[in-house]
Design a protein around this motif. Structure first.
Motif, PDB file in Angstrom:
ATOM      1  N   GLN A  97     -34.256   2.173  47.941  1.00 17.23           N
ATOM      2  CA  GLN A  97     -34.059   1.424  46.693  1.00 17.23           C
ATOM      3  C   GLN A  97     -33.714  -0.013  47.042  1.00 17.23           C
ATOM      4  O   GLN A  97     -33.121  -0.290  48.086  1.00 17.23           O
ATOM      5  CB  GLN A  97     -32.917   2.026  45.849  1.00 17.23           C
ATOM      6  N   TRP A  98     -34.085  -0.943  46.152  1.00 14.93           N
ATOM      7  CA  TRP A  98     -33.692  -2.334  46.355  1.00 14.93           C
ATOM      8  C   TRP A  98     -33.674  -3.082  45.025  1.00 14.93           C
ATOM      9  O   TRP A  98     -34.391  -2.745  44.093  1.00 14.93           O
ATOM     10  CB  TRP A  98     -34.609  -3.033  47.356  1.00 14.93           C
ATOM     11  N   SER A  99     -32.786  -4.068  44.963  1.00 14.42           N
ATOM     12  CA  SER A  99     -32.642  -4.882  43.756  1.00 14.42           C
ATOM     13  C   SER A  99     -32.981  -6.326  44.071  1.00 14.42           C
ATOM     14  O   SER A  99     -32.938  -6.756  45.230  1.00 14.42           O
ATOM     15  CB  SER A  99     -31.215  -4.778  43.205  1.00 14.42           C
ATOM     16  N   ALA A 100     -33.332  -7.086  43.023  1.00 16.51           N
ATOM     17  CA  ALA A 100     -33.741  -8.479  43.214  1.00 16.51           C
ATOM     18  C   ALA A 100     -33.276  -9.324  42.040  1.00 16.51           C
ATOM     19  O   ALA A 100     -33.408  -8.922  40.879  1.00 16.51           O
ATOM     20  CB  ALA A 100     -35.263  -8.560  43.347  1.00 16.51           C
ATOM     21  N   TYR A 101     -32.758 -10.499  42.366  1.00 18.70           N
ATOM     22  CA  TYR A 101     -32.293 -11.412  41.306  1.00 18.70           C
ATOM     23  C   TYR A 101     -32.539 -12.859  41.720  1.00 18.70           C
ATOM     24  O   TYR A 101     -32.255 -13.239  42.861  1.00 18.70           O
ATOM     25  CB  TYR A 101     -30.802 -11.210  41.042  1.00 18.70           C
ATOM     26  N   ARG A 102     -33.086 -13.625  40.784  1.00 18.63           N
ATOM     27  CA  ARG A 102     -33.238 -15.066  40.990  1.00 18.63           C
ATOM     28  C   ARG A 102     -32.171 -15.775  40.173  1.00 18.63           C
ATOM     29  O   ARG A 102     -32.152 -15.692  38.941  1.00 18.63           O
ATOM     30  CB  ARG A 102     -34.629 -15.551  40.565  1.00 18.63           C
ATOM     31  N   HIS A 103     -31.279 -16.467  40.865  1.00 13.26           N
ATOM     32  CA  HIS A 103     -30.240 -17.232  40.185  1.00 13.26           C
ATOM     33  C   HIS A 103     -30.865 -18.411  39.427  1.00 13.26           C
ATOM     34  O   HIS A 103     -31.971 -18.850  39.775  1.00 13.26           O
ATOM     35  CB  HIS A 103     -29.217 -17.754  41.200  1.00 13.26           C
ATOM     36  N   PRO A 104     -30.181 -18.913  38.417  1.00 14.20           N
ATOM     37  CA  PRO A 104     -30.707 -20.066  37.672  1.00 14.20           C
ATOM     38  C   PRO A 104     -31.044 -21.264  38.550  1.00 14.20           C
ATOM     39  O   PRO A 104     -31.937 -22.043  38.220  1.00 14.20           O
ATOM     40  CB  PRO A 104     -29.567 -20.395  36.697  1.00 14.20           C
ATOM     41  N   ASP A 105     -30.364 -21.412  39.689  1.00 13.91           N
ATOM     42  CA  ASP A 105     -30.659 -22.543  40.574  1.00 13.91           C
ATOM     43  C   ASP A 105     -31.835 -22.271  41.513  1.00 13.91           C
ATOM     44  O   ASP A 105     -32.201 -23.121  42.328  1.00 13.91           O
ATOM     45  CB  ASP A 105     -29.423 -22.931  41.386  1.00 13.91           C
ATOM     46  N   GLY A 106     -32.449 -21.087  41.402  1.00 17.63           N
ATOM     47  CA  GLY A 106     -33.628 -20.760  42.205  1.00 17.63           C
ATOM     48  C   GLY A 106     -33.368 -19.910  43.427  1.00 17.63           C
ATOM     49  O   GLY A 106     -34.316 -19.415  44.046  1.00 17.63           O
ATOM     50  N   VAL A 107     -32.114 -19.734  43.823  1.00 17.51           N
ATOM     51  CA  VAL A 107     -31.798 -18.886  44.976  1.00 17.51           C
ATOM     52  C   VAL A 107     -32.142 -17.434  44.641  1.00 17.51           C
ATOM     53  O   VAL A 107     -31.805 -16.935  43.563  1.00 17.51           O
ATOM     54  CB  VAL A 107     -30.312 -19.012  45.362  1.00 17.51           C
ATOM     55  N   VAL A 108     -32.818 -16.753  45.565  1.00 19.75           N
ATOM     56  CA  VAL A 108     -33.222 -15.359  45.358  1.00 19.75           C
ATOM     57  C   VAL A 108     -32.409 -14.453  46.280  1.00 19.75           C
ATOM     58  O   VAL A 108     -32.244 -14.750  47.463  1.00 19.75           O
ATOM     59  CB  VAL A 108     -34.727 -15.174  45.633  1.00 19.75           C
ATOM     60  N   VAL A 109     -31.926 -13.347  45.718  1.00 19.67           N
ATOM     61  CA  VAL A 109     -31.142 -12.371  46.481  1.00 19.67           C
ATOM     62  C   VAL A 109     -31.794 -10.998  46.372  1.00 19.67           C
ATOM     63  O   VAL A 109     -32.118 -10.543  45.271  1.00 19.67           O
ATOM     64  CB  VAL A 109     -29.687 -12.292  45.970  1.00 19.67           C
ATOM     65  N   PHE A 110     -31.993 -10.355  47.509  1.00 16.74           N
ATOM     66  CA  PHE A 110     -32.448  -8.961  47.560  1.00 16.74           C
ATOM     67  C   PHE A 110     -31.341  -8.128  48.207  1.00 16.74           C
ATOM     68  O   PHE A 110     -30.762  -8.546  49.219  1.00 16.74           O
ATOM     69  CB  PHE A 110     -33.711  -8.816  48.411  1.00 16.74           C
ATOM     70  N   VAL A 111     -31.066  -6.965  47.641  1.00 12.29           N
ATOM     71  CA  VAL A 111     -30.124  -6.022  48.242  1.00 12.29           C
ATOM     72  C   VAL A 111     -30.834  -4.671  48.315  1.00 12.29           C
ATOM     73  O   VAL A 111     -31.323  -4.171  47.300  1.00 12.29           O
ATOM     74  CB  VAL A 111     -28.819  -5.895  47.437  1.00 12.29           C
ATOM     75  N   ALA A 112     -30.912  -4.096  49.515  1.00 11.21           N
ATOM     76  CA  ALA A 112     -31.668  -2.861  49.705  1.00 11.21           C
ATOM     77  C   ALA A 112     -30.817  -1.826  50.427  1.00 11.21           C
ATOM     78  O   ALA A 112     -29.915  -2.159  51.193  1.00 11.21           O
ATOM     79  CB  ALA A 112     -32.935  -3.147  50.511  1.00 11.21           C
ATOM     80  N   GLN A 113     -31.132  -0.562  50.172  1.00 10.01           N
ATOM     81  CA  GLN A 113     -30.418   0.530  50.832  1.00 10.01           C
ATOM     82  C   GLN A 113     -31.397   1.631  51.224  1.00 10.01           C
ATOM     83  O   GLN A 113     -32.423   1.850  50.562  1.00 10.01           O
ATOM     84  CB  GLN A 113     -29.310   1.094  49.940  1.00 10.01           C
ATOM     85  N   GLY A 114     -31.061   2.309  52.323  1.00 11.90           N
ATOM     86  CA  GLY A 114     -31.881   3.418  52.775  1.00 11.90           C
ATOM     87  C   GLY A 114     -30.997   4.505  53.354  1.00 11.90           C
ATOM     88  O   GLY A 114     -29.929   4.219  53.904  1.00 11.90           O
ATOM     89  N   VAL A 115     -31.421   5.743  53.247  1.00 12.46           N
ATOM     90  CA  VAL A 115     -30.596   6.852  53.741  1.00 12.46           C
ATOM     91  C   VAL A 115     -30.718   7.049  55.243  1.00 12.46           C
ATOM     92  O   VAL A 115     -29.917   7.754  55.838  1.00 12.46           O
ATOM     93  CB  VAL A 115     -30.954   8.183  53.031  1.00 12.46           C
TER      94      VAL A 115
END
Length: 276
Positions: free
Chosen positions: A227-245
Motif C-alpha cells: 500500500q502507498w499514499s501520495a499527497y501534493r502540498h499546496p507549495d508543490g512538494v510531493v510526499v509518498f509513504v509506502a508500506q510492505g509486509v
C-alpha cells in the motif's frame, strides 16, 4: 553440416556451459539500492518507468524475486537543463553524480530517515544495521538525496528513506519519498499515487482535514509494496509513504501492515515529511 547436425552441436555446447552461482540476497539488495537512486534521474514525464531508489542508494530497495523499486509517473513535459554540471557539493566542486554524499541535501535525506523511524507504531520495531556493515549492504535503515533536474534555473531534488519494520522474527518495510516543488508529477490524488515507481493498483481518495490524499490499497500485479499514499502540498512538494509486509526472503513477512489506510493517508500529509 545438415540442420540436424547443427542442432546437435548447439545442444552439446549448451550442455557444457556452467550456470553462474546464485546472487546473494545481500549483494542483490546493495546493487539494487545503488542502481535505484542513480536511475531515478529520468523524469516521469519522459517515460512511465524509471528509477531512483530512487532509489533510492536509499534508497533503492529490491524484493526477494529481484525486482528493483523504480519510481516513475506522468506529468507535464518539463525539459531539464542538462548543459550545466552536477550541483555543487560542500567542497565547492560539482558532484560526481546525482547523489549527494555530504552537505545540506545529504542532511535532508538523513533527516527524512530519522522522521520515518519516529513514526513506526507501537508494537513494531525499527532495528539498525550493524555499524561495521558497509553502506551498500545496509537494508534496515537507508536514505538518499538525489538531484533530479534543473528546471528554470532551479535544482529540483528528491529524498528517500527506507526503514525495516519488525515484529518478533518477521520484517516488513516503510518507505518515505519526497520530491521538491517544481517536480512534474500529477496533481489529482489517485493519478499522483499511481505515479509512484510506476506501480498501478486500486486507489481511493482519503480526506485528512482539508487535504485529499490518494491511497493505493491494492497493487495491480506488482508485489514490490502492498500500500502507498501520495499527497501534493499546496507549495508543490510531493510526499509518498509506502508500506510492505516483506523486507526480504531471509525473514518471514509481517502478518499485518503497520498502518491502516487512514493512518497511511495521514502520514503523507504529516508536516514531518514536508521537506522545504
Amino acid at each position: 553440416m545438415n540442420e540436424e547436425e547443427l542442432r546437435e552441436g548447439l545442444r552439446s555446447e549448451m550442455a557444457g556451459v556452467t550456470p553462474p552461482p546464485p546472487l546473494s540476497t545481500t549483494a542483490a539488495l546493495g546493487a539494487a539500492r545503488r542502481a535505484h537512486f542513480r536511475r531515478r534521474a529520468v523524469w516521469a514525464s519522459l517515460g512511465s518507468a524509471v528509477v531512483v531508489l530512487a532509489v533510492t542508494g536509499f534508497a533503492a530497495v529490491a524484493t526477494p524475486d529481484g525486482h528493483v523499486y523504480e519510481p516513475a509517473g506522468r506529468g507535464p513535459l518539463v525539459a531539464p537543463d542538462t548543459k550545466k554540471p552536477w550541483p555543487t557539493g560542500p567542497n565547492g566542486q560539482p558532484q560526481e553524480d546525482r547523489t549527494a554524499r555530504a552537505g545540506s541535501k545529504y542532511d535532508q535525506g538523513a533527516h527524512l530517515l530519522s522522521e520515518a523511524v519516529s513514526v513506526v507504531p507501537a508494537g513494531f520495531s525499527a532495528p539498525e544495521d550493524p555499524p561495521s556493515l558497509p553502506a551498500e549492504q545496509r537494508t534496515s535503515r537507508t536514505h538518499q538525496a538525489q538531484f533530479e533536474a534543473r528546471v528554470d534555473g532551479v535544482d529540483v531534488w528528491s529524498y528517500s528513506s527506507s526503514v525495516a519494520v519488525t515484529q518478533h522474527a518477521a520484517a516488513g518495510r516503510l518507505i518515505v519519498e519526497v520530491h521538491d516543488a517544481g517536480n512534474p508529477m500529477p496533481t489529482e490524488p489517485c493519478e499522483l499515487a499511481r505515479a509512484f515507481w510506476g506501480m498501478r493498483g486500486d486507489c481511493q481518495v482519503e480526506t485528512v482535514g482539508a487535504a485529499r490524499v490518494g491511497v493505493v490499497v491494492r497493487p495491480d500485479g506488482d508485489d514490490r509494496l502492498d500500500q502507498w499514499s501520495a499527497y501534493r502540498h499546496p507549495d508543490g512538494v510531493v510526499v509518498f509513504v509506502a508500506q510492505g509486509v516483506r523486507l526480504d526472503e531471509s525473514r518471514p513477512a509481517l502478518t499485518k501492515l503497520p498502518f491502516s489506510v487512514p493512518q497511511l493517508a495521514a502520514l503523507a500529509v504529516d508536516e514531518r515529511f514536508h521537506l522545504k
